[in-house]
Enzyme design. Structure first.
Site, short mmCIF file in Angstrom:
data_model
loop_
_atom_site.label_atom_id
_atom_site.label_comp_id
_atom_site.label_asym_id
_atom_site.label_seq_id
_atom_site.Cartn_x
_atom_site.Cartn_y
_atom_site.Cartn_z
N CYS A 231 -2.15 8.19 4.20
CA CYS A 231 -2.15 7.74 2.80
C CYS A 231 -3.44 8.12 2.14
O CYS A 231 -3.52 8.31 0.93
CB CYS A 231 -2.03 6.23 2.71
SG CYS A 231 -0.61 5.62 3.55
N GLU B 88 0.89 -1.17 0.00
CA GLU B 88 0.00 0.00 0.00
C GLU B 88 0.92 1.21 0.00
O GLU B 88 1.65 1.44 0.96
CB GLU B 88 -0.92 -0.03 1.22
CG GLU B 88 -2.10 0.92 1.09
CD GLU B 88 -1.79 2.30 1.60
OE1 GLU B 88 -1.25 3.14 0.81
OE2 GLU B 88 -2.04 2.56 2.77
C1 UN1 Z 1 -3.05 5.33 6.07
O1 UN1 Z 1 -3.17 6.53 6.01
O2 UN1 Z 1 -1.98 4.80 5.83
O3 UN1 Z 1 -8.87 5.35 6.33
C2 UN1 Z 1 -4.13 4.45 6.53
C3 UN1 Z 1 -8.08 5.90 7.08
C4 UN1 Z 1 -7.43 5.12 8.19
C5 UN1 Z 1 -6.24 4.40 7.71
C6 UN1 Z 1 -5.35 5.19 6.87
N1 UN1 Z 1 -8.36 4.20 8.78
O4 UN1 Z 1 -7.80 7.06 6.95
#
Ligand code: UN1
Length: 480
Positions: free
Chosen positions: A278, A244
């Protein structure tokens, strides 16, 4: 305080005897001294994981599930302490730190239940008196490499499904958040048999790379940057790899949207966790009819957000000095590209940065294409839905997307046409739930999904089983 690696159920020093510190990004206070490990430590961890696997794979999955429930309960008991540690070690404000731990509680609980499912298929054979089915098998020892932005939740997303499927683990946490990883491993100590979970701290070059390359590991799960993801794919060899690698996540705002709701969603998506998710909303694509009204509302709201530490703020610091420099470089790039800076754009002090908004952003600009991982939002203008979707899809990434609209037809077209792993309607790009799959399309990953039922796929292998009870040699495909 010095913390060891956790190998074969013991806290041990690294082979090279070197250490490093983890610092609070808000005030540079030390959170401890950690092992700066190397390939030798990785070898030790893999050896322990291999040995433990022989017994662990035979523990019935519901029994493993019971252990996961115990871990979930311990996390619950320690939620405040761990949540505040998340805040101290990577800077997100306290309720988000608590949310980070809650996500781990939830995923251990969810995956514990999988221990009583781990479904395969049964299907008829084409021959008489023959039985056919699939069963789920563990992979063996697996390597997990995790980022600092969810220092409890993302390790838990990987550890819980890896365990329930019957794998053993070599876990390398991000260099910026070793303390959270140590505390997580400590919680599991005494619940898991020794060698099932092994923790090796250190940097990517000395610990991450040997894990990626290790022939003794059967799978690798990595969340982090595109550059490292490419290294992983190029160096992992023949292993099951889950990636990811981030996003450039767009929110589309249509001219029929509830603009106040959209502003709330954009602020949460772009500036929550200081833009260090992310899934952070880093592009807003606004219908031309409401563009100016939206920008006005947004810019009115931003100064009301407080930037600070812990529970006394809406937005925390960036994770470290390098992150601040990266954000500052992108702000310079945006200015050079002739986007219009309407908000923020400067360092405050230490690792704090102003909430920054650019308008007049064109899809080809670097600030519209590259992941900044900080509080910088690019606003783009669209002529209509098709144009907005085309702009949204004009990206190498495909993690999270959102649309604000009151028109159900617009919503369904967006759900169908946005090329991404996640689409939210009338909600921001962040905040996925642990019982639903998470991951992205295009260069966000290699097609794997974490969490939810698909989280099981990443950490198990399917075995097809045929049982012939005819007592004669039967040949498939009609061969006589
Ligand atoms: C990430 O930012 O790497 O959906 C994961 C979300 C969180 C997870 C993000 N539950 O923003």
């Amino acid at each position: 305080m010095a913390y060891g690696n956790y190998i074969n159920g013991r806290w041990v020093k690294s082979a090279g005897g070197r250490t490093f510190r983890s610092l609070n990004p808000a005030n540079s206070k030390s959170l401890g001294v950690f092992q700066k490990s190397n390939g030798k430590d990785v070898n030790r961890a893999v050896t322990a994981a291999k040995r433990a696997y022989e017994k662990w794979r035979l523990v019935p999955a519901p029994e493993r599930g019971g252990m996961l429930l115990e871990i979930s309960a311990r996390l619950k008991k320690n939620k405040r302490r761990l949540g505040s540690l998340v805040t101290q070690e990577m800077g997100k404000q306290l309720s988000e730190g608590l949310g980070d731990v809650q996500e781990a509680i939830d995923v251990f609980e969810y995956m514990a239940g999988e221990g009583r499912r781990l479904f395969g298929h049964t299907t008829p054979s084409e021959l008489r008196n023959k039985f056919a089915c699939t069963i789920r098998m563990p992979l063996g020892p697996v390597g997990l490499i995790t980022p600092w932005n969810f220092p409890i939740a993302i390790p838990a997303w990987k550890i819980a499904p890896a365990l329930i499927c019957g794998n053993t683990i070599v876990f390398k946490p991000a260099t910026d958040t070793p303390r959270c990883a140590v505390e997580l491993a400590k919680l599991m100590d005494g619940i898991l048999p020794k060698g099932v979970l092994n923790l090796v701290t250190g940097n990517g070059r000395e610990v991450g790379a040997p894990i990626v390359r290790h022939p003794g590991l059967r799978a690798l799960s990595f969340t982090g940057s595109r550059a490292v993801g490419e290294f992983v794919i190029a160096n992992a060899g023949v292993k099951k790899v889950g990636l990811e690698l981030g996003g450039k996540n767009p929110i589309i705002i249509m001219d029929d949207a509830d603009l106040d709701l959209a502003v709330d969603g954009v602020i949460w998506g772009a500036f929550g966790t200081t833009g260090q998710r992310c899934t952070a909303a880093s592009r807003v694509i606004v219908h031309k009819n409401v563009h100016d009204a939206f920008v006005k509302k947004l810019c009115r709201r931003i100064p009301k957000l407080s930037i600070g530490v812990g529970h006394k703020c809406d937005i925390g610091p960036l994770v470290n000095e390098a992150a601040v420099e990266k954000v500052d470089d992108y702000v310079k790039i945006g200015r050079k590209e002739r986007a219009k800076l309407v908000c923020g754009g400067s360092r405050i002090k230490g690792n704090f940065y102003e909430l920054t908004v650019f308008t007049n952003v064109k899809p080809s600009m670097r600030i519209a294409q590259e992941e900044i991982f900080g509080p910088v939002l690019s606003v783009l203008k669209a002529k209509g839905l098709d144009d907005a979707i085309a702009i949204a899809n004009d990206s190498d990434y495909g993690l999270s997307t959102a649309i604000y609209t009151q028109d159900v037809n617009n919503a369904f077209v967006a759900i169908r046409d946005l090329d991404a792993g996640l689409t939210y309607v009338n909600s921001s790009t962040i905040g996925s739930e642990v019982h639903l799959p998470f991951g992205g399309t295009k260069k966000t990953g290699n097609g794997t999904r974490e969490a939810g039922i698909l989280g099981i796929e990443e950490f198990s292998e399917t075995k097809t089983v045929y049982i012939d009870y005819s007592g004669i040699l039967q040949k498939a495909q009609g061969i006589k």
